[in-house]
Design a protein around this motif. Structure first.
Motif, PDB file in Angstrom:
ATOM      1  N   GLU A 229      -3.924   2.797 -55.117  1.00 19.26           N
ATOM      2  CA  GLU A 229      -2.735   2.025 -55.483  1.00 19.26           C
ATOM      3  C   GLU A 229      -1.478   2.889 -55.449  1.00 19.26           C
ATOM      4  O   GLU A 229      -0.442   2.503 -54.891  1.00 19.26           O
ATOM      5  N   ASP A 230      -1.565   4.088 -56.058  1.00 21.44           N
ATOM      6  CA  ASP A 230      -0.402   4.982 -56.048  1.00 21.44           C
ATOM      7  C   ASP A 230      -0.104   5.467 -54.633  1.00 21.44           C
ATOM      8  O   ASP A 230       1.060   5.675 -54.271  1.00 21.44           O
ATOM      9  N   ALA A 231      -1.157   5.667 -53.838  1.00 27.09           N
ATOM     10  CA  ALA A 231      -0.949   6.071 -52.453  1.00 27.09           C
ATOM     11  C   ALA A 231      -0.199   4.989 -51.681  1.00 27.09           C
ATOM     12  O   ALA A 231       0.690   5.286 -50.870  1.00 27.09           O
ATOM     13  N   ARG A 232      -0.533   3.728 -51.953  1.00 28.02           N
ATOM     14  CA  ARG A 232       0.170   2.625 -51.293  1.00 28.02           C
ATOM     15  C   ARG A 232       1.652   2.620 -51.647  1.00 28.02           C
ATOM     16  O   ARG A 232       2.518   2.424 -50.788  1.00 28.02           O
ATOM     17  N   ILE A 233       1.944   2.852 -52.931  1.00 33.40           N
ATOM     18  CA  ILE A 233       3.346   2.885 -53.370  1.00 33.40           C
ATOM     19  C   ILE A 233       4.087   4.038 -52.696  1.00 33.40           C
ATOM     20  O   ILE A 233       5.206   3.883 -52.204  1.00 33.40           O
ATOM     21  N   LEU A 234       3.454   5.214 -52.688  1.00 36.85           N
ATOM     22  CA  LEU A 234       4.084   6.374 -52.052  1.00 36.85           C
ATOM     23  C   LEU A 234       4.313   6.131 -50.561  1.00 36.85           C
ATOM     24  O   LEU A 234       5.362   6.491 -50.008  1.00 36.85           O
ATOM     25  N   LEU A 235       3.303   5.514 -49.896  1.00 33.95           N
ATOM     26  CA  LEU A 235       3.434   5.255 -48.463  1.00 33.95           C
ATOM     27  C   LEU A 235       4.563   4.278 -48.161  1.00 33.95           C
ATOM     28  O   LEU A 235       5.258   4.403 -47.146  1.00 33.95           O
ATOM     29  N   SER A 236       4.751   3.294 -49.046  1.00 35.76           N
ATOM     30  CA  SER A 236       5.837   2.331 -48.827  1.00 35.76           C
ATOM     31  C   SER A 236       7.194   3.027 -48.876  1.00 35.76           C
ATOM     32  O   SER A 236       8.132   2.636 -48.179  1.00 35.76           O
ATOM     33  N   VAL A 237       7.300   4.073 -49.709  1.00 36.88           N
ATOM     34  CA  VAL A 237       8.532   4.869 -49.742  1.00 36.88           C
ATOM     35  C   VAL A 237       8.587   5.783 -48.516  1.00 36.88           C
ATOM     36  O   VAL A 237       9.642   5.958 -47.894  1.00 36.88           O
ATOM     37  N   ALA A 238       7.436   6.349 -48.164  1.00 35.50           N
ATOM     38  CA  ALA A 238       7.390   7.311 -47.062  1.00 35.50           C
ATOM     39  C   ALA A 238       7.837   6.696 -45.744  1.00 35.50           C
ATOM     40  O   ALA A 238       8.564   7.328 -44.969  1.00 35.50           O
ATOM     41  N   THR A 244       9.660   7.159 -38.289  1.00 34.75           N
ATOM     42  CA  THR A 244       9.086   7.490 -36.976  1.00 34.75           C
ATOM     43  C   THR A 244       7.645   7.980 -37.066  1.00 34.75           C
ATOM     44  O   THR A 244       7.038   8.301 -36.045  1.00 34.75           O
ATOM     45  N   SER A 245       7.083   8.026 -38.270  1.00 38.56           N
ATOM     46  CA  SER A 245       5.707   8.508 -38.428  1.00 38.56           C
ATOM     47  C   SER A 245       4.716   7.360 -38.255  1.00 38.56           C
ATOM     48  O   SER A 245       4.562   6.516 -39.140  1.00 38.56           O
ATOM     49  N   VAL A 246       4.055   7.346 -37.107  1.00 41.04           N
ATOM     50  CA  VAL A 246       3.058   6.303 -36.820  1.00 41.04           C
ATOM     51  C   VAL A 246       1.915   6.368 -37.829  1.00 41.04           C
ATOM     52  O   VAL A 246       1.428   5.338 -38.316  1.00 41.04           O
ATOM     53  N   GLU A 247       1.520   7.565 -38.161  1.00 36.17           N
ATOM     54  CA  GLU A 247       0.388   7.761 -39.071  1.00 36.17           C
ATOM     55  C   GLU A 247       0.653   7.130 -40.431  1.00 36.17           C
ATOM     56  O   GLU A 247      -0.230   6.523 -41.035  1.00 36.17           O
ATOM     57  N   MET A 248       1.880   7.259 -40.908  1.00 35.65           N
ATOM     58  CA  MET A 248       2.240   6.677 -42.208  1.00 35.65           C
ATOM     59  C   MET A 248       2.178   5.154 -42.166  1.00 35.65           C
ATOM     60  O   MET A 248       1.656   4.506 -43.074  1.00 35.65           O
ATOM     61  N   TRP A 249       2.736   4.569 -41.114  1.00 38.16           N
ATOM     62  CA  TRP A 249       2.713   3.106 -40.989  1.00 38.16           C
ATOM     63  C   TRP A 249       1.273   2.585 -40.965  1.00 38.16           C
ATOM     64  O   TRP A 249       0.935   1.615 -41.653  1.00 38.16           O
ATOM     65  N   LEU A 250       0.433   3.250 -40.177  1.00 38.48           N
ATOM     66  CA  LEU A 250      -0.951   2.790 -40.061  1.00 38.48           C
ATOM     67  C   LEU A 250      -1.713   2.960 -41.374  1.00 38.48           C
ATOM     68  O   LEU A 250      -2.512   2.095 -41.760  1.00 38.48           O
TER      69      LEU A 250
END
Length: 754
Positions: A229-238, A244-250
Motif C-alpha cells: 500500500e505504501d509502495a503504491r502511494i510512493l509510486l503515484s508520487v514517483a 519518463t521512468s517506464v519501470e515506475m509506471w508499470l
C-alpha cells in the motif's frame, strides 16, 4: 618470494593508476628526483634491515591501536593486555624487505601526486589505501580526511572516507558530504545503508528524495522498503516526479486495481507514446479481463503510435516481445503482436520462408503460442499451400490439444477439399478418440468432395471393418469397385472375405480383379496364399504364382512366395531353381540373394550358402542387407572383420548397424550395443525389425524403464517394414493386433540371438 612479488605488483598497479589519472587531470606528470628514489630503494643491507624492523614494529603498534579503538567503542577500556598483545604479535605476518621497499616507493609517488594535484581525488584514495594495505589504518583515515578537505566536491573521496571509519564516524562524514554535495545519489544511498533499522533508512531516503526528486535509483530504494500500500502511494508520487521512468509506471499499474491501472497506463501512454512496454502492459491488462477484441486494438494502436513518433522497432524485437508476453501468461497479446508486426521488413517473395523459419525458431524456444500465431498468419497469406497446412497439423499434433488439432484439420479440409490427406487424418483422429459416428460424418463429407478417391473409399471401409461392421464394409467395397475400381480395392475386398473365411468369394474377387488389373501383383500373392495356406491346394497356388511371375517378373515377393511353396510341398531343389531363375530375371537384387542363402541354411547346406554369399557380395558389394547377413552368419573369428568391412561400405545402413549392435551384445559390451541400436532406430524408425531387436536387447539386459522407453518410442514410430516384422504383422491371425503386441511377438522370435 611469490607473495612478495604479488604484493609489489598490486601496489605498483594502484600507484600507477593514481599517477596516470593525476597526470591526465592536471596536465603534467609529477616529477620525483631520480636520486631520492634510487636512494630510498638502494639501501645497504644493514640499514634496510633496520628499516624493516622499524616498519614491522610500526605495523604491530598500529594493529594494537586499531584493537584499542575498537575496544573503546565497545567498553572504553584503554589498557593493553600484555599477554594478548604478545599472542597477537605472533599471528601478524612479517613484511619482507621487498614489501617494505614497495610500500615506501608507493608512499613517495603518491605523496608527489597529491602535492602536485591536490584536487585529484583518486590520488588521495590511492594514498589512503596504501596505508591501509600497510596496516596503518589511522594514517589512512588521516589522509582521506585531508582528501575530503582538498576535494570537497568529489563523491568517491567522501565514500572512501565513510568506508575507512567506524559506523558512527561514517555517519558524521556522510552528513557533512550531503551538505557539501546535496545532489549526490550515492552518498545518500550509502548513508541509508549505514542505518540499522528500516525506519531510519526510510527517513534518510525521504530526505534524499526531497533533495533529488528526479532520481529513479532513490525512488526504487525507497519503494523497496515499503509494503504494497505504501509502495503504491510512493509510486503515484514517483511517476509525477519522474514521468519518463517506464519501470515506475508499470510497477504502479501492477499494484492498482483494474480500473485505476487502466488510468495509470493511459497517463503513461500520453507521457511516453513511443514506449512499447506501456502499450504491451495495457494489452496484457485487458487480456486479464478477457477483453480479446480490445487487446488487438491496443497492439494495432501501439504499432501506429510508434511509427508516428519514429520509434523504429525491428520485427525480431517485436517477436521477442511476443514470446515474452506468452511467457508472462498473455497468449492473446502475443498473438496480436505477431499479427500486426510479422510482415515488417519482409519482402513479399520471402514471406513464406521467413515466417516458417520464425515459427520453427519459436517452437525451438518453447514459445508454442507465438509459433501458432505465426503459422496462422502464414496460412492467412498462403491459404492454398498444402505443405503449410501439413506443418500446421504436425505442430498441433505435437504441441496442441485434440480440439486444436481438429480445428486445424477442419480448416485445412475446408480450404483444400480435394486434398484427401486432411479428411483422412481428421477421420482417423475422431476414430482414435472413440467418436465413430463423427468419423463417419467426416468421411461422408470427404466422399462429397472426392467421389472417385480410392483412399477415401478404403478409409471408410477400414473404419467399418475395424469396428466389426463387416456388412457395411462389404457394401462400401462393392460401391468402391463400381465407382473407383482399382487393383487395391479388389485386393482389400478379397482380404475381407479371406478374414471372414469366405475363401471361394475371395478367390472369385481375385480372379475378377486380375481380369481388370492383370499387373497388380498383390492379387496373385493373395490368391496363392489362400490356396497354399488356407485351402492347401498346392497346384492352384502354384498356378497363381506362375501367372503372376509371367506379368510381374520384377516382383521379388512373388519369387520368394513361389520358392517357399516349392520348399514346403516339393523339394529344396525346386525352390533353389526358382531363386536361380529369379536372379537371372532380376540381377543385383540383394533380397533375392539373401533369401537364397537362407534357403540353403535351412536345408543345412552351409557350403553352398557360403559360396552364394561370396557371389552375392561380389555382385552387390554395397548392400547393407547382404553385409548384415554376412556378419550374423559368419564364424565368430571372422565377425569383427566382417563388421569393419560392412561399416566401411555401408556406414549409415540401419540393418548393418543393428547387426553390429548384435555382435557387441554377444560380446557383453552392453553400453556399446545400446548406442548402436539407438543409432539404428534413429536412422530409419520405419524398420520394425530394428525396434524388435532393440526391445529384445533391453528385455535381456535393460531396466524396466529402458524397456518401456523403447516400447513407447516404437509405438510412436509405428513401423511398417522389416522382413520378420512384415511376416508377423501381416499374418491373418495378427491383423488386428496393436503395434505393442506385434513388437513383443517379433522380439520373442528374434530374442534368442541375444
Amino acid at each position: 618470494h611469490h607473495a612478495d612479488a604479488t604484493s609489489g605488483a598490486n601496489l605498483d598497479k594502484m600507484v600507477k593508476t593514481a599517477v596516470d589519472t593525476s597526470a591526465t587531470s592536471s596536465g603534467f606528470a609529477s616529477s620525483i628526483p631520480r636520486s631520492s628514489t634510487a636512494g630510498s630503494v638502494s639501501v645497504s643491507n644493514m640499514s634496510g634491515l633496520a628499516e624493516a624492523r622499524g616498519t614491522v614494529l610500526g605495523m604491530s603498534l598500529d594493529k594494537m591501536l586499531t584493537t584499542k579503538d575498537n575496544n573503546n567503542n565497545n567498553n572504553g577500556n584503554d589498557q593493553v593486555d600484555p599477554q594478548g598483545y604478545l599472542t597477537s604479535l605472533s599471528s601478524i605476518p612479517i613484511a619482507t624487505m621487498t614489501e617494505v621497499g614497495d610500500i615506501h616507493k608507493a608512499r613517495l609517488l603518491l605523496k608527489s601526486v597529491i602535492q602536485t594535484n591536490p584536487q585529484h581525488g583518486a590520488g588521495w584514495i590511492a594514498a589512503s589505501r596504501v596505508e591501509e594495505a600497510a596496516g596503518k589504518v589511522q594514517q589512512a583515515r588521516k589522509l582521506i580526511q585531508e582528501g575530503c578537505a582538498a576535494c570537497p566536491d568529489n563523491e568517491d573521496v567522501w565514500l572512501e572516507a565513510a568506508r575507512l571509519h567506524p559506523v558512527e564516524v561514517s555517519k558524521t562524514i556522510l552528513a557533512t558530504a550531503v551538505r557539501r554535495m546535496p545532489q549526490s545519489v550515492q552518498i545518500f544511498l550509502k548513508a541509508a545503508d549505514l542505518e540499522q533499522s528500516d525506519d531510519k533508512k526510510k527517513l534518510v531516503l525521504r530526505k534524499a528524495l526531497e533533495a533529488i526528486p528526479t532520481s529513479v535509483t532513490l525512488w526504487k530504494a525507497a519503494i523497496e522498503l515499503e509494503d504494497a500500500e505504501d509502495a503504491r502511494i510512493l509510486l503515484s508520487v514517483a511517476v509525477d516526479k519522474v514521468p519518463t521512468s517506464v519501470e515506475m509506471w508499470l510497477a504502479l499499474a501492477r499494484l492498482e486495481s483494474y480500473g485505476n491501472a487502466k488510468k495509470v497506463l493511459n497517463k503513461a501512454r500520453k507521457k511516453l507514446p513511443a514506449e512499447r512496454a506501456i502499450w504491451i502492459a495495457a494489452a496484457k491488462l485487458e487480456e486479464s479481463q478477457n477483453k480479446d477484441a480490445v487487446v488487438d486494438q491496443i497492439i494495432l494502436k501501439a504499432v501506429q503510435s510508434l511509427e508516428k513518433h519514429d520509434a523504429v522497432i525491428s520485427r525480431v524485437h517485436w517477436l521477442k516481445e511476443a514470446e515474452a508476453a506468452e511467457a508472462a501468461g498473455a497468449p492473446l497479446t502475443s498473438s496480436a503482436i505477431v499479427k500486426h508486426t510479422i510482415d515488417l521488413g519482409v519482402d513479399l517473395e520471402d514471406r513464406q520462408r521467413t515466417w516458417l523459419d520464425d515459427c520453427n525458431s519459436a517452437l525451438g524456444r518453447g514459445a508454442v503460442a507465438t509459433a501458432r500465431a505465426i503459422m496462422a498468419q502464414s496460412l492467412t497469406a498462403f491459404p492454398s499451400k498444402k505443405a503449410l497446412w501439413l506443418q500446421a497439423v504436425d505442430m498441433e499434433r505435437k504441441h496442441g490439444s485434440v480440439s486444436s488439432l481438429d480445428e486445424v484439420l477442419a480448416a485445412a479440409s475446408e480450404r483444400l477439399p480435394r486434398a484427401e490427406i486432411f479428411w483422412l487424418v481428421r477421420a482417423k483422429e475422431k476414430w482414435l478418440a472413440g467418436s465413430i459416428e463423427e468419423s463417419r460424418n467426416v468421411l461422408t463429407q470427404a466422399f462429397a468432395a472426392n467421389p472417385d478417391s480410392e483412399a477415401v473409399w478404403l478409409a471408410a471401409v477400414k473404419l467399418e471393418w475395424e469396428t466389426g461392421e463387416y456388412d457395411r464394409a462389404r457394401v462400401l467395397l462393392q460401391r468402391a469397385r463400381e465407382r473407383a475400381p482399382t487393383g487395391r480395392v479388389y485386393m482389400k475386398s478379397a482380404l475381407l472375405e479371406r478374414e471372414l473365411k469366405e475363401f471361394d468369394t475371395a478367390l472369385k474377387l481375385i480372379e475378377e480383379g486380375i481380369g481388370k488389373f492383370p499387373k497388380y501383383e498383390k492379387l496373385y500373392m493373395m490368391g496363392g496364399q489362400i490356396c497354399g495356406d488356407d485351402l492347401k491346394l498346392e497346384q492352384r497356388a502354384r498356378d497363381f504364382f506362375q501367372r503372376g511371375l509371367k506379368v510381374c517378373s520384377s516382383c521379388e515377393v512373388l519369387w520368394i512366395l513361389a520358392s517357399r511353396l516349392e520348399e514346403r510341398y516339393t523339394s529344396v531343389v525346386k525352390a533353389r531353381s526358382i531363386f536361380d531363375l529369379s536372379r537371372l530375371k532380376n540381377p543385383k537384387n540383394p533380397e533375392l540373394w539373401v533369401q537364397a542363402i537362407r534357403l540353403e541354411r535351412r536345408s543345412k547346406n552351409e557350403k553352398l550358402a557360403v559360396t552364394l554369399m561370396a557371389k552375392a557380395i561380389q555382385e552387390c558389394p554395397n548392400s547393407g542387407l547382404l553385409r548384415a547377413e554376412a556378419i550374423i552368419s559368419a564364424p565368430r573369428t571372422e565377425q569383427k572383420s566382417k563388421c569393419a568391412e560392412a561399416i566401411k561400405r555401408c556406414p549409415d545402413d540401419p540393418v548393418v548397424i543393428t547387426a553390429v549392435a548384435t555382435l557387441f551384445a554377444t560380446e557383453r559390451k552392453y553400453e556399446k550395443a545400446r548406442k548402436w541400436l539407438e543409432r539404428s532406430v534413429a536412422l530409419n524408425p520405419d524398420i520394425g525389425d530394428s525396434w524388435a531387436r532393440f526391445y529384445a536387447f533391453e528385455l535381456a539386459y535393460g531396466t524396466v524403464e529402458q524397456q518401456d522407453g523403447v516400447k513407447n518410442r516404437c509405438i510412436q514410430a509405428d513401423p511398417k517394414h522389416g522382413s520378420v516384422w512384415s511376416s508377423i504383422s501381416k499374418a491373418m491371425d495378427n491383423r488386428k493386433k496393436s503395434v505393442e503386441e506385434i513388437l513383443k511377438l517379433v522380439a520373442q522370435r528374434i530374442g534368442a540371438k541375444f
